[in-house]
Scaffold this motif. Structure first.
Motif, PDB file in Angstrom:
ATOM      1  N   GLY A 138       0.870  -1.175  -0.067  1.00 50.77           N
ATOM      2  CA  GLY A 138       0.058   0.000  -0.057  1.00 50.77           C
ATOM      3  C   GLY A 138       0.707   1.448  -0.150  1.00 50.77           C
ATOM      4  N   ILE A 139       2.219   1.280  -0.217  1.00 52.97           N
ATOM      5  CA  ILE A 139       2.874   2.336  -0.174  1.00 52.97           C
ATOM      6  C   ILE A 139       3.132   2.611  -1.658  1.00 52.97           C
ATOM      7  CG2 ILE A 139       5.285   3.101   0.158  1.00 52.97           C
ATOM      8  CD1 ILE A 139       5.636   0.790   2.411  1.00 52.97           C
ATOM      9  N   PRO A 140       2.907   4.163  -1.883  1.00 54.59           N
ATOM     10  CA  PRO A 140       2.976   4.308  -3.399  1.00 54.59           C
ATOM     11  C   PRO A 140       4.339   4.160  -4.135  1.00 54.59           C
ATOM     12  CG  PRO A 140       1.678   6.190  -2.117  1.00 54.59           C
ATOM     13  CD  PRO A 140       2.421   5.279  -1.007  1.00 54.59           C
ATOM     14  N   ALA A 141       4.264   3.687  -5.218  1.00 57.19           N
ATOM     15  CA  ALA A 141       5.648   3.400  -5.966  1.00 57.19           C
ATOM     16  C   ALA A 141       6.586   4.616  -5.915  1.00 57.19           C
ATOM     17  CB  ALA A 141       5.430   3.072  -7.425  1.00 57.19           C
ATOM     18  N   MET A 146      12.657   6.018  -6.189  1.00 57.19           N
ATOM     19  CA  MET A 146      13.866   7.155  -5.973  1.00 57.19           C
ATOM     20  C   MET A 146      14.671   6.619  -4.893  1.00 57.19           C
ATOM     21  SD  MET A 146      13.590  11.265  -5.119  1.00 57.19           S
ATOM     22  CE  MET A 146      12.703  11.374  -6.297  1.00 57.19           C
ATOM     23  N   PRO A 147      14.230   6.224  -3.492  1.00 53.32           N
ATOM     24  CA  PRO A 147      15.211   5.440  -2.724  1.00 53.32           C
ATOM     25  C   PRO A 147      15.881   4.310  -3.286  1.00 53.32           C
ATOM     26  CG  PRO A 147      12.903   6.039  -1.340  1.00 53.32           C
ATOM     27  CD  PRO A 147      12.761   6.219  -3.118  1.00 53.32           C
ATOM     28  N   MET A 148      15.154   3.694  -4.092  1.00 51.97           N
ATOM     29  CA  MET A 148      15.833   2.347  -4.570  1.00 51.97           C
ATOM     30  C   MET A 148      17.086   2.839  -5.378  1.00 51.97           C
ATOM     31  SD  MET A 148      14.505  -0.247  -7.526  1.00 51.97           S
ATOM     32  CE  MET A 148      14.470   1.071  -8.334  1.00 51.97           C
ATOM     33  N   SER A 149      16.753   3.785  -6.291  1.00 58.34           N
ATOM     34  CA  SER A 149      17.805   4.193  -7.160  1.00 58.34           C
ATOM     35  C   SER A 149      19.017   4.962  -6.519  1.00 58.34           C
ATOM     36  CB  SER A 149      17.591   5.560  -8.091  1.00 58.34           C
ATOM     37  OG  SER A 149      18.385   6.254  -8.985  1.00 58.34           O
ATOM     38  N   ILE A 150      18.535   5.805  -5.172  1.00 54.39           N
ATOM     39  CA  ILE A 150      19.629   6.380  -4.331  1.00 54.39           C
ATOM     40  C   ILE A 150      20.523   5.162  -3.810  1.00 54.39           C
ATOM     41  CG2 ILE A 150      20.210   7.740  -2.296  1.00 54.39           C
ATOM     42  CD1 ILE A 150      17.599   9.562  -3.133  1.00 54.39           C
ATOM     43  N   LEU A 151      19.880   4.077  -3.312  1.00 57.69           N
ATOM     44  CA  LEU A 151      20.584   3.193  -2.393  1.00 57.69           C
ATOM     45  C   LEU A 151      21.437   2.220  -3.349  1.00 57.69           C
ATOM     46  CD1 LEU A 151      18.029   1.749   0.054  1.00 57.69           C
ATOM     47  CD2 LEU A 151      19.861   3.231   0.592  1.00 57.69           C
ATOM     48  N   ALA A 152      21.018   2.160  -4.725  1.00 57.77           N
ATOM     49  CA  ALA A 152      21.556   1.394  -5.861  1.00 57.77           C
ATOM     50  C   ALA A 152      22.928   1.849  -6.114  1.00 57.77           C
ATOM     51  CB  ALA A 152      20.805   1.083  -7.045  1.00 57.77           C
ATOM     52  N   VAL A 153      22.869   3.462  -6.323  1.00 60.04           N
ATOM     53  CA  VAL A 153      23.870   4.240  -6.475  1.00 60.04           C
ATOM     54  C   VAL A 153      25.031   3.997  -5.533  1.00 60.04           C
ATOM     55  CG1 VAL A 153      24.792   6.512  -6.828  1.00 60.04           C
ATOM     56  CG2 VAL A 153      22.911   5.856  -8.155  1.00 60.04           C
ATOM     57  N   PRO A 206       9.164  11.759   4.344  1.00 58.98           N
ATOM     58  CA  PRO A 206       8.078  12.656   4.274  1.00 58.98           C
ATOM     59  C   PRO A 206       8.004  13.550   3.123  1.00 58.98           C
ATOM     60  CG  PRO A 206       8.642  12.833   6.551  1.00 58.98           C
ATOM     61  CD  PRO A 206       9.785  12.056   5.612  1.00 58.98           C
ATOM     62  N   LEU A 207       9.087  13.843   2.248  1.00 58.37           N
ATOM     63  CA  LEU A 207       9.007  14.835   1.391  1.00 58.37           C
ATOM     64  C   LEU A 207       8.904  14.093   0.118  1.00 58.37           C
ATOM     65  CD1 LEU A 207      12.169  17.292   2.341  1.00 58.37           C
ATOM     66  CD2 LEU A 207       9.598  17.672   2.751  1.00 58.37           C
ATOM     67  N   LEU A 208       9.000  12.774  -0.157  1.00 56.36           N
ATOM     68  CA  LEU A 208       8.804  12.071  -1.147  1.00 56.36           C
ATOM     69  C   LEU A 208       7.309  11.919  -1.556  1.00 56.36           C
ATOM     70  CD1 LEU A 208      10.724   8.827  -0.203  1.00 56.36           C
ATOM     71  CD2 LEU A 208      11.315  10.147  -2.005  1.00 56.36           C
ATOM     72  N   PRO A 209       7.080  12.031  -3.043  1.00 56.76           N
ATOM     73  CA  PRO A 209       5.780  12.365  -3.523  1.00 56.76           C
ATOM     74  C   PRO A 209       4.836  10.982  -3.144  1.00 56.76           C
ATOM     75  CG  PRO A 209       7.198  11.955  -5.193  1.00 56.76           C
ATOM     76  CD  PRO A 209       8.047  12.116  -4.026  1.00 56.76           C
ATOM     77  N   ALA A 569      11.189  18.363 -10.020  1.00 57.01           N
ATOM     78  CA  ALA A 569      11.291  19.257  -8.792  1.00 57.01           C
ATOM     79  C   ALA A 569      11.495  18.128  -7.613  1.00 57.01           C
ATOM     80  CB  ALA A 569      10.204  20.080  -8.592  1.00 57.01           C
ATOM     81  N   ASP A 570      10.890  17.053  -7.835  1.00 58.10           N
ATOM     82  CA  ASP A 570      10.778  15.943  -6.779  1.00 58.10           C
ATOM     83  C   ASP A 570      12.442  15.475  -6.641  1.00 58.10           C
ATOM     84  OD1 ASP A 570       8.247  15.829  -6.556  1.00 58.10           O
ATOM     85  OD2 ASP A 570       8.075  14.273  -8.127  1.00 58.10           O
ATOM     86  N   PHE A 571      13.115  15.423  -7.636  1.00 56.44           N
ATOM     87  CA  PHE A 571      14.635  15.091  -7.409  1.00 56.44           C
ATOM     88  C   PHE A 571      15.415  16.313  -6.778  1.00 56.44           C
ATOM     89  CE2 PHE A 571      13.593  11.516 -10.244  1.00 56.44           C
ATOM     90  CZ  PHE A 571      14.669  10.643 -10.151  1.00 56.44           C
ATOM     91  N   VAL A 572      15.060  17.428  -7.116  1.00 54.96           N
ATOM     92  CA  VAL A 572      15.887  18.492  -6.506  1.00 54.96           C
ATOM     93  C   VAL A 572      15.447  18.545  -5.000  1.00 54.96           C
ATOM     94  CG1 VAL A 572      15.902  21.043  -6.619  1.00 54.96           C
ATOM     95  CG2 VAL A 572      15.669  19.798  -8.650  1.00 54.96           C
ATOM     96  N   ARG A 573      14.227  18.407  -4.740  1.00 55.50           N
ATOM     97  CA  ARG A 573      13.746  18.354  -3.362  1.00 55.50           C
ATOM     98  C   ARG A 573      14.307  17.359  -2.416  1.00 55.50           C
ATOM     99  NH1 ARG A 573       8.969  18.643  -4.113  1.00 55.50           N
ATOM    100  NH2 ARG A 573       8.392  16.338  -4.190  1.00 55.50           N
TER     101      ARG A 573
END
Length: 594
Positions: A138-141, A146-153, A206-209, A569-573
């Motif tokens: 039930g967590i929006p994708a 984005m956290p997945m990409s950050i952790l992969a990097v 909390p800032l994630l869309p 802007a999601d990435f910038v934030r």
């Protein structure tokens, strides 16, 4: 005209930076897709003469878009053969019981894989799994991708072979006379960045869309993409006598709801029953699992009317019950077309709800979706029914599970060859694509449709922009502005400045291009200052990959940007504070540990 060109040539570096600034403003305004703005930026460099045709076309010869396109095809093959579905089912089964623990396990597994294989294929494989997890938890994708990409990097920064950028920096450093980097020499500093990154993500969550992607909306509108169906056990089935719940299909995306045995319907203690000939299993299954079950020798899928089953042909269409249907509220088994046409009703799905109690006794509602199989003549007659809307070929295809080992082996060999530096990931991936096509793991048209053209245009256009900035002298101008600061800086401050400037350039240009430009400059500068270049090169190596503030900053960012339908802007934030948090941790670790 000549005067204008002379002015442009004389001020090319500044004009290049102005074009880049305008592009960044348009990225933030989001009046046009990022890929369109990138393409327009490349055209601006062409129109001003800052980029020539050879420079533009050199972007198409870069290995990055080729590698990503090939990896997307391999991912499509893994999905087509059911390999990703098998992994996802295991993860989803865990998530249904322990959702938070399952998420931790998935991210931990990805972090274990990222240092040893290129993180781009890791993300390509994980994207569909994350959508499944989003559906179950039930967590929006968007809060997962984005956290997945950050952790992969960050995982790729744990070893020398985790990213191609690391290898480029190491190669250039050796050419400059430095000793080679060990495969895990970067690990302590990468671990510091990873630890800080995890804390940063927890704080910034909390800032994630929170809005849903179109994929999730379609899934919800399709009732979770699950159909109610019935499986009739054939007299010659090899499964007769076996426990019902031990059937392999129930380990996949299918669930047993009941057993119809003669006039009796069994709903409880299903695990105590063994299969008999002509048993009818009431099952909830995904569309793709339903299509796959049709090839089974053990079952007849769905129900037929008094007209009988199809005599020939294997067309499967999807249709929707119109609000004007005169049989709304009546049993589905009584619907006229089942008794007039030789077709088989494979399953029925309902918005956000599974109908029941079984296929024949479902009470028809408007917008119910039906999967129907029949020959071309019968399907044409079905299309003439004014009470059924959108009768068209079903978009879902059956899994090719017998080909799954080939698809998995092709990907594994490609990644291994690239990790051992036998060949580049692009070349290895292309060879793997050839293997999965010739063995029919995936059809050609499916393979090409698996490629996300928006992502490839974005990468190619930004490569051209990066080349234009180099040719215009804009990169050299930025370096010229920064050099006085570097010369006057202390060794400690120098580490932070090198890292920060590397991240800044990597957010706008190709990571590999930034690494190629800055590595010799940093090494030369450190020697002029009489300090060890190794800590500066380490800062550059991690900074060139650990950039999160733009979707064009890293290949995995571009992939999740498209899949998750994020805003720029999601990435910038999220990315700007993540850059600062990770950067401070990495640089501090270099200063204290080196």
């Amino acid at each position: 005209m000549e005067g204008a060109q002379e002015y442009i040539d004389a001020n090319s570096a500044v004009i290049g930076l102005i074009i880049l600034a305008v592009m960044f403003v348009e990225f933030l305004r989001e009046r046009y897709p990022v890929s369109v703005v990138s393409l327009l930026g490349a055209c601006a460099f062409l129109a001003t003469g800052l980029l020539d045709a050879d420079g533009l076309f050199s972007a198409f010869s870069n290995s990055a878009p080729i590698a990503i396109g090939a990896m997307l095809i391999l991912s499509g093959a893994l999905m087509r053969t059911g390999a990703i579905e098998a992994v996802a089912n295991v993860i989803v089964a865990r998530a249904e019981k322990h959702p938070r623990l399952a998420l931790i396990e998935v991210f931990a597994g990805m972090l274990v894989a990222s240092p040893f294989m290129n993180n781009t294929p890791v993300v390509v494989i994980m994207i569909p799994i994350m959508f499944r997890l989003a559906d179950v938890t039930g967590i929006p994708a968007k809060r997962l991708l984005m956290p997945m990409s950050i952790l992969a990097v960050l995982g790729g920064c744990l070893s020398l072979i985790g990213t191609s950028t690391n290898l480029i920096v190491d190669g250039l450093a050796q050419e400059a006379g430095m000793l080679p980097f060990d495969i895990f020499e970067i690990t302590p500093y990468g671990l510091a960045g990873l630890a800080a990154g995890i804390v940063g993500l927890l704080v910034l969550t909390p800032l994630l869309p929170k809005d849903l992607t179109s994929t999730e909306k379609r899934s919800g509108a399709a009732g979770g993409q699950h159909y109610l169906t019935e499986l009739t056990i054939r007299a010659e089935s090899q499964q007769i006598g076996k426990p019902v719940t031990k059937l392999p299909l129930f380990k996949r995306d299918a669930k047993l709801l009941g057993i119809k045995r003669g006039a009796e319907t069994i709903r409880r203690d299903l695990e105590d029953h063994h299969l008999r000939a002509n048993d009818r299993l009431v099952v909830r299954a995904s569309a793709v699992e339903l299509m796959t079950l049709r090839s089974s020798r053990d079952f007849d899928v769905g129900v037929t009317g008094t007209a009988g089953p199809p005599t020939k042909g294997d067309n499967v269409v999807e249709t929707m019950v119109a609000p004007s249907h005169p049989w709304i509220g009546q049993r589905l088994g009584e619907i006229p077309f089942l008794h007039k046409l030789r077709v088989r009703l494979l399953g029925v799905a309902r918005y956000n709800h599974l109908p029941g109690p079984d296929v024949t006794n479902v009470r028809i509602r408007a917008a119910d979706r039906l999967l129907v199989a029949g020959d071309e003549v019968e399907i044409d007659r079905l299309r003439e029914n004014q009470h059924l809307l959108g009768v068209d070929i079903a978009p879902t295809r059956a899994f090719r599970r017998d080909k799954a080992p080939i698809a998995v082996a092709a990907l594994a060999v490609a990644v291994t060859l690239a990790a051992l530096d036998v060949m580049s990931i692009a070349v290895a991936a292309i060879l793997a694509v050839a293997a999965i096509l010739v063995t029919r793991c995936i059809d050609a048209e499916e393979a090409w449709s698996a490629i996300d053209g928006d992502v490839l245009i974005l990468i190619v256009a930004m490569l051209a922009v990066g080349f234009g900035l180099e040719e215009a002298g804009s990169v050299a101008l930025m370096i010229t502005w920064l050099t006085p600061l570097l010369i006057d800086a202390s060794p400690a401050l120098l580490v932070f400045l090198v890292y920060g400037f590397t991240v800044l350039l990597s957010e706008l240009l190709s990571n590999n291009a930034v690494a190629a430009i800055l590595t010799p400059i940093v090494i030369g500068l450190s020697r002029d200052l009489g300090i060890d270049p190794r800590p500066l090169v380490l800062a550059l190596m991690i900074g060139a990959s650990a950039c999160f503030a733009t979707p064009i900053g890293y290949q995995t960012n571009a992939l999740v940007y498209a899949a998750g339908e994020y805003r720029f802007a999601d990435f910038v934030r999220i990315g700007v504070p993540m850059n600062i948090i990770v950067g401070v941790a990495v640089c501090t670790a270099i200063l204290f540990l080196y």
